[in-house]
Design an enzyme around this catalytic site. Structure first.
Site, short mmCIF file in Angstrom:
data_model
loop_
_atom_site.label_atom_id
_atom_site.label_comp_id
_atom_site.label_asym_id
_atom_site.label_seq_id
_atom_site.Cartn_x
_atom_site.Cartn_y
_atom_site.Cartn_z
N LYS A 58 30.36 46.45 25.60
CA LYS A 58 31.28 46.14 26.95
C LYS A 58 30.76 47.13 28.01
CE LYS A 58 35.38 45.84 29.19
NZ LYS A 58 35.62 44.29 29.69
N ALA B 83 58.16 39.13 33.07
CA ALA B 83 58.34 40.53 32.80
C ALA B 83 58.31 40.54 31.19
CB ALA B 83 59.64 40.95 33.14
N THR B 84 58.24 39.39 30.33
CA THR B 84 58.12 39.58 29.07
C THR B 84 56.79 39.25 28.58
OG1 THR B 84 58.63 37.20 28.75
CG2 THR B 84 60.72 38.66 28.74
N GLY B 85 55.88 39.11 29.59
CA GLY B 85 54.27 38.45 29.10
C GLY B 85 53.72 39.84 28.71
N ASP B 86 52.34 39.60 28.29
CA ASP B 86 51.34 40.46 27.85
C ASP B 86 50.86 41.30 28.72
OD1 ASP B 86 49.81 41.13 25.60
OD2 ASP B 86 48.23 40.48 26.53
N ALA C 32 52.29 42.17 31.59
CA ALA C 32 53.18 43.07 32.02
C ALA C 32 53.42 44.30 31.16
CB ALA C 32 54.73 42.45 32.05
N HIS D 104 35.69 37.34 39.54
CA HIS D 104 35.32 38.82 39.42
C HIS D 104 33.83 39.08 39.86
CE1 HIS D 104 38.93 38.90 37.46
NE2 HIS D 104 38.55 38.93 36.24
N ASP E 39 42.44 40.22 42.26
CA ASP E 39 41.13 39.98 41.47
C ASP E 39 40.93 41.40 40.89
OD1 ASP E 39 38.29 40.45 40.63
OD2 ASP E 39 38.20 38.15 41.49
N HIS E 40 41.46 41.61 39.81
CA HIS E 40 41.62 43.15 39.38
C HIS E 40 40.26 43.69 39.15
CE1 HIS E 40 40.35 41.78 35.12
NE2 HIS E 40 40.11 43.07 34.89
N LYS F 187 39.04 48.08 40.50
CA LYS F 187 38.60 49.33 39.68
C LYS F 187 37.89 50.31 40.76
CE LYS F 187 37.02 45.88 36.02
NZ LYS F 187 37.38 46.65 34.66
C1 BG6 Z 1 40.10 38.63 32.94
C2 BG6 Z 1 39.54 37.83 32.12
O1 BG6 Z 1 40.42 38.38 34.13
O2 BG6 Z 1 39.18 39.91 32.67
C3 BG6 Z 1 39.03 38.21 30.53
O3 BG6 Z 1 40.44 36.77 31.98
C4 BG6 Z 1 38.38 39.10 30.52
O4 BG6 Z 1 38.70 37.21 29.74
C5 BG6 Z 1 38.86 40.43 31.73
O5 BG6 Z 1 38.23 39.84 29.23
C6 BG6 Z 1 37.82 41.57 31.52
O6 BG6 Z 1 38.33 42.57 32.33
P1 BG6 Z 1 37.79 43.94 32.10
O7 BG6 Z 1 38.69 44.87 33.18
O8 BG6 Z 1 38.12 44.37 30.74
O9 BG6 Z 1 36.37 43.97 32.34
#
Ligand code: BG6
Length: 490
Positions: free
Chosen positions: A347, A11-14, A16, A242, A179-180, A184
């Site tokens: 990006k 909970a104290t991490g980045d 979070a 990813h 897997d974030h 999306k």
């Molecule tokens: C993370 C990686 O899973 O995804 C990071 O560990 C990377 O290195 C990030 O910067 C990229 O995510 P996004 O959502 O910004 O494309």
């Protein structure tokens, strides 16, 4: 609804601060959290309740996509939070945690539904899972779920070992592997796009598609994560998870019924159909790169080996490009080109589908036309574009390409973590990686890792690329060999 206790390790991490608290806040604002909901934050730091809540507040003010305008609402939200100091290796700390969880369950009439979110180093997963079981935290009359962040192992063998450890405490359907990229919105939209647009459904196959390009380029460098990243590299940090997940979401055949199980089965089938490389073949299909100094947005930036915490001799990869094939009925002989890298020119995460040019032979001019493209922008801005050809109004013998573009209203787009936390709270595993998918992706990546690590034979050279560029020259060569090139973003 999802009346539950959300137990957050780390909970104290980045993560979070940047993602989890803002996601919970936006779910709260959207009334997607039950009124019977409690959050227990855990960390090693000695924080008072008010320290904790002011951290959460600060995180929302800094990182939420929606500003916290209504103070009463913000305070009511902060009231859901409690903090408990915990050393993950000390069993007594879990007893204290259980007491707090129960107290809040009683106060807020929450049934025994508990979600354990492990936003901590994976080395701690096993200890935490065991202690959850032994303390009784995991013995619930409702449901329990485990939410874990990547990396899930660092190769096939370690991933299997980790899975075995976790599965002695949590059943597969209780494990939600984040897997974030699957959170999306445009990734969550892919299936719907295909289902609801017969024109896309009709074209989504090898008969019409010349190649598919998946790019996730970043402008950031290694940031403050040298210790982790220098051991992981782009192959483990982005590619194995990813990039392969985006590939499966795009390439899977539509399931007849859209249950999470069916979707996972279809994704599995894509991974099982990936043409496996032998270690010796990797050099022909995979390019690895590392950034040198250069300019990003006009500002000078250091090369990878000059970054704090990175050794001058590091030959870690910060860029990967690969050409691969899915040997199934729909995609056979269509090359998929996948690349990801840090310190690149922009990006952008996108999928570009380049169509074949079957009408060329009927063209009146014999001049080559620009191929039709379908471009799916996944982030940072979401959108869909088509590239089509029209006749040049001033010249009967010429065509010119035009782009038809849709851009999503970004203010209205939930963040990946909002979607994923909500999916996990309602128990929908569709956008999480099932174990067999993770295992198959490691299996496919394994010879690549071995080729990279085989220093004696120098199997896969490390190509340098300037920060702010499109990656190494060699990654262009990969497509040129097949008569293609990378399509830039819009
Ligand atoms: C993370 C990686 O899973 O995804 C990071 O560990 C990377 O290195 C990030 O910067 C990229 O995510 P996004 O959502 O910004 O494309």
């Amino acid at each position: 609804m999802n009346a539950a206790t959300f137990v957050l390790f780390g909970a104290t991490g980045d993560l979070a601060q940047r993602k989890i608290y803002p996601a919970l806040f936006n779910l709260y604002i959207d009334r997607k959290l039950s009124p019977s909901f409690s959050v227990i934050g855990l960390g090693r730091t000695e924080w008072t309740e008010s320290d904790f809540r002011s951290r959460v507040e600060q995180s929302i003010r800094t990182f939420s996509r929606r500003p916290a305008v209504n103070e009463a609402e913000l305070n009511a939200f902060l009231d859901l939070f409690r903090y408990c100091r915990l050393n993950v290796a000390v069993p007594e700390d879990y007893e204290q945690l259980l007491e707090l969880v129960r107290k809040r369950e009683q106060q807020l009439s929450i049934p025994e539904n508990r979600i354990f979110y492990l936003s901590v180093a994976p080395e701690l997963f096993e200890t935490i899972a065991r202690n959850i079981q032994e303390s009784g935290l995991g013995s619930v009359s409702g449901w329990k779920r485990l939410l874990i962040e990547k990396p899930f192992g660092r190769d096939l063998q370690s991933a299997r070992a980790l899975n075995e450890q976790l599965s002695s405490v949590f059943a597969e359907e209780e494990v939600f592997r984040i897997d974030h990229y699957l959170g999306k919105p445009m990734i969550q939209n892919l299936q719907m796009l295909e289902y609801t647009n017969p024109i896309l459904q009709a074209l989504w196959k090898n008969q019409y598609v010349a190649n598919v390009q998946i790019t996730a380029s970043e402008t950031v460098g290694v940031e403050e994560r040298a210790a982790y990243y220098d051991k992981a590299g782009a192959i483990r940090d982005m590619f194995q998870n990813h990039m392969l997940q985006v590939l499966t979401m795009f390439a899977m055949q539509l399931p007849r019924h859209s249950t999470a199980e069916d979707v996972a089965d279809k994704k599995r089938s894509v991974l099982a159909s990936l043409r496996q490389f032998h270690k010796e073949e990797v050099i022909h299909h995979v390019i690895r790169g590392q950034y040198t100094s250069g300019y990003i947005d006009g500002k000078p930036v250091a090369g990878y080996t000059e970054e704090p915490g990175i050794g001058a001799a590091s030959n870690n990869d910060t860029f990967i490009a690969a050409r691969l094939w899915i040997d199934n009925y729909f995609w056979s002989e269509v090359p998929f080109y996948i690349r990801t890298g840090k310190r690149m020119a922009e990006k952008s995460t996108r999928i570009v589908i380049e169509f074949k040019d079957p009408l060329d032979k009927y063209s009146r001019t014999n001049e080559p036309t620009t191929p039709n493209l379908l471009i799916i922008d996944i982030g940072p801005n979401e959108g869909i574009s088509f590239q089509l050809n029209v006749k040049d109004a001033n010249n009967d013998l010429k065509t010119e390409p035009i782009r038809v573009h849709y851009a999503a209203d970004q203010d209205d787009v939930p963040e990946a973590y909002e979607n994923l936390i909500h999916n996990a709270l309602v128990g929908d595993p569709t956008f999480f990686a099932r174990w067999d998918e993770v295992e198959l992706s490691w299996k496919w990546v394994q010879p690549i890792l071995e080729a990279f690590e085989d220093k004696a034979n120098n199997f896969v050279p490390l190509h340098l690329y300037e920060a702010g560029s499109d990656g190494p020259e060699a990654s262009r060569g990969l497509l040129e060999e097949d008569g293609f090139h990378w399509w830039p973003a819009l």
